[in-house]
Design an enzyme around this catalytic site. Structure first.
Site, PDB file in Angstrom:
ATOM      1  N   GLY A 265       0.800  -1.212   0.000  1.00 33.21           N
ATOM      2  CA  GLY A 265       0.000   0.000   0.000  1.00 33.21           C
ATOM      3  C   GLY A 265       0.833   1.262   0.000  1.00 33.21           C
ATOM      4  O   GLY A 265       2.067   1.221  -0.157  1.00 33.21           O
ATOM      5  N   HIS A 438     -19.243 -10.770 -33.108  1.00 34.96           N
ATOM      6  CA  HIS A 438     -18.718 -12.116 -32.896  1.00 34.96           C
ATOM      7  C   HIS A 438     -17.584 -12.380 -33.891  1.00 34.96           C
ATOM      8  O   HIS A 438     -17.689 -11.998 -35.051  1.00 34.96           O
ATOM      9  CB  HIS A 438     -19.823 -13.150 -33.110  1.00 34.96           C
ATOM     10  CG  HIS A 438     -19.344 -14.563 -33.023  1.00 34.96           C
ATOM     11  ND1 HIS A 438     -19.082 -15.168 -31.814  1.00 34.96           N
ATOM     12  CD2 HIS A 438     -19.077 -15.498 -33.988  1.00 34.96           C
ATOM     13  CE1 HIS A 438     -18.679 -16.409 -32.034  1.00 34.96           C
ATOM     14  NE2 HIS A 438     -18.663 -16.632 -33.346  1.00 34.96           N
TER      15      HIS A 438
END
Length: 473
Positions: A265, A438
């Site tokens: 962090g 697609h």
């Protein structure tokens, strides 16, 4: 003394974007940056790390060359130093572009460390600047654990890691968040023996637990050791590097490495800014702000990591834009930090936006979910990357999509559509109805939305058994 409309302290993604937007709005703007514009993200974070990760993708593709009919790939060697060189070239190009944009928009850039010097005053070196509004955008740096202070050689932060010209033979990464797993993927791609130690039960603990568990399985299948639910007790320097002493479900262990990366962090850069003297409220070091990025002191704003809201570059940029637009009298909706996209660029990649299933329940929603495996996606099968899934979290009464959570190869390409779904508050019916080309990755979003309503086309439905995919067309 010249009067500025806006003085911005810090030139990272929050500061430089705020400066450019302020100049676009006709505000006389000065930007202070102690190093180079772009901040941690452009110089020593997001950009160079993603360049290295691209190199890692190429390395892995070559390693799998025989799968694609590539002959002679077995004897190829890989130069990690070349990856570092390319990453620095990328940084130079992008930072140079930002410097050009600032000049083009008439922003004055002052190199040096700036601080507040009274009402409407900013001091930088021996110069003082008068400004009607001040935006603090000083960012954050890696959190350091007691007894594990970096020395730049054995115990390092991401900044040193991005400058190393050789991948370590053995690396211990403390922290399984985005920084930790990205370096684990990159180093392992170049042959490093990597161990990731994470205190919480899953990798990427801020993500949906299903994703963290799948990422761990994927990493371990590649030889990356993942010690989740494991606490680092101490780091001992040795002649060979360091020994990391940990404790967890398997008891106490000693993990050795020639490098230990701290990835636990960040802490805010607020020291030396003169916040206390100016009366600016902070909480645990982070500057407190409202929905307009205003601090408690009129005329002083804060944006980016220094606020601790959501420590992501694109969040900082959005905050910067909103702050200066408010200064210019333009009011936008306040940011919704839950509905901000989040991306991690290891492979498989992890992308998400909105509530996890658990968080939605905790927020009081009645939810249903839809899940679509990439094993059932024609594009994924054709590309040879079927590991992962797309999951949507839907509000039961309204059908609104509350969250989207994804893991898969290059899956973050879907975050653009996911963001639009969030902004438009689309429903699962609308997402499922929309026609998707697609074969493409975004078809997985459509099918996951359909699955939430029990209408997925390319999923085998079996009673008393988990859903399995059937390859599309």
């Amino acid at each position: 003394m010249a009067q500025w409309d806006v003085a911005i302290v810090g030139g990272g993604p929050g500061g430089y974007v705020a400066a450019i937007r302020a100049a676009q709005l006709g505000l006389k703007t000065v930007l202070f940056e102690k190093e180079r514009v772009g901040g941690l993200c452009l110089n020593w974070g997001c950009i160079p790390s993603k360049a290295i990760l691209k190199n890692a993708d190429v390395v892995n593709a070559v390693r799998e060359g025989t799968k694609w009919g590539l002959r002679g790939a077995e004897g190829v060697s890989f130069d990690f130093g070349a990856a570092i060189d390319r990453s620095r070239e990328v940084v130079e190009k992008i930072v140079g572009g930002v410097e050009l944009l600032l000049r083009d928009n008439g922003v004055e850039v002052v190199t040096g460390e700036a601080s507040l010097a009274g009402q409407g005053q900013v001091r930088c070196g021996d110069r003082q600047f008068a400004a009607r509004n001040v935006v603090i955008a000083t960012g954050a740096s890696t959190r350091v654990l007691p007894g594990m202070e970096p020395d730049g050689e054995v115990v390092i932060t991401s900044r040193e890691a991005l400058a190393r010209r050789e991948a370590p033979q053995r690396a211990v990464i403390i922290g399984g968040g985005p920084v930790g797993v990205e370096f684990a993927h990159a180093w392992a791609s170049y042959g490093s023996e990597v161990t990731v130690v994470e205190l919480l039960p899953t990798l990427l603990p801020q993500e949906d637990p299903e994703i963290g568990r799948l990422l761990k399985r994927s990493f371990e299948a590649r030889g990356i050791r993942c010690l989740t639910g494991t606490k680092v007790e101490r780091v001992e320097r040795t002649s060979a590097g360091a020994a990391v002493h940990v404790s967890g479900g398997d008891g106490e262990q000693r993990v050795e490495g020639d490098v230990v990366l701290l990835a636990v962090g960040f802490v805010p850069h607020t020291g030396g800014l003169g916040l206390e003297a100016a009366g600016v409220d902070t909480h645990r070091g982070f500057i407190e702000i409202d929905g307009r990025m205003r601090t408690n002191v009129p005329g002083i704003f804060a944006v980016g990591d220094v606020t601790g809201k959501l420590m992501l570059a694109h969040v900082a940029s959005q905050q910067g834009v909103l702050a200066v637009e408010h200064i210019a009298g333009i009011e936008r909706p306040e940011p919704d930090y839950v509905q901000m996209p989040r991306a991690t660029f290891c492979q498989p990649q992890v992308g998400s936006i909105g509530y996890t299933e658990q968080a939605a329940h905790e927020a009081g929603y009645t939810v249903r979910t839809g899940r679509f495996p990439l094993t059932a996606l024609g594009k994924a099968v054709a590309a040879g990357h079927t590991e992962g899934f797309v999951k949507v979290v839907v509000d039961e009464p309204t059908g609104q999509v509350l969250g989207i959570h994804m893991i898969g190869h290059d899956i973050n390409d879907l975050l653009g559509e996911a963001t639009m779904i969030a902004v438009l508050e689309a429903t699962s019916v609308e997402v499922g109805f929309a026609v998707h080309a697609h074969p493409t990755l975004p078809e997985a979003l459509k099918e996951a939305a359909l699955a939430a309503d029990g209408e997925a086309i390319h999923v085998v439905r079996r009673r008393a058994a988990p859903q399995e995919g059937a390859v599309t067309r």
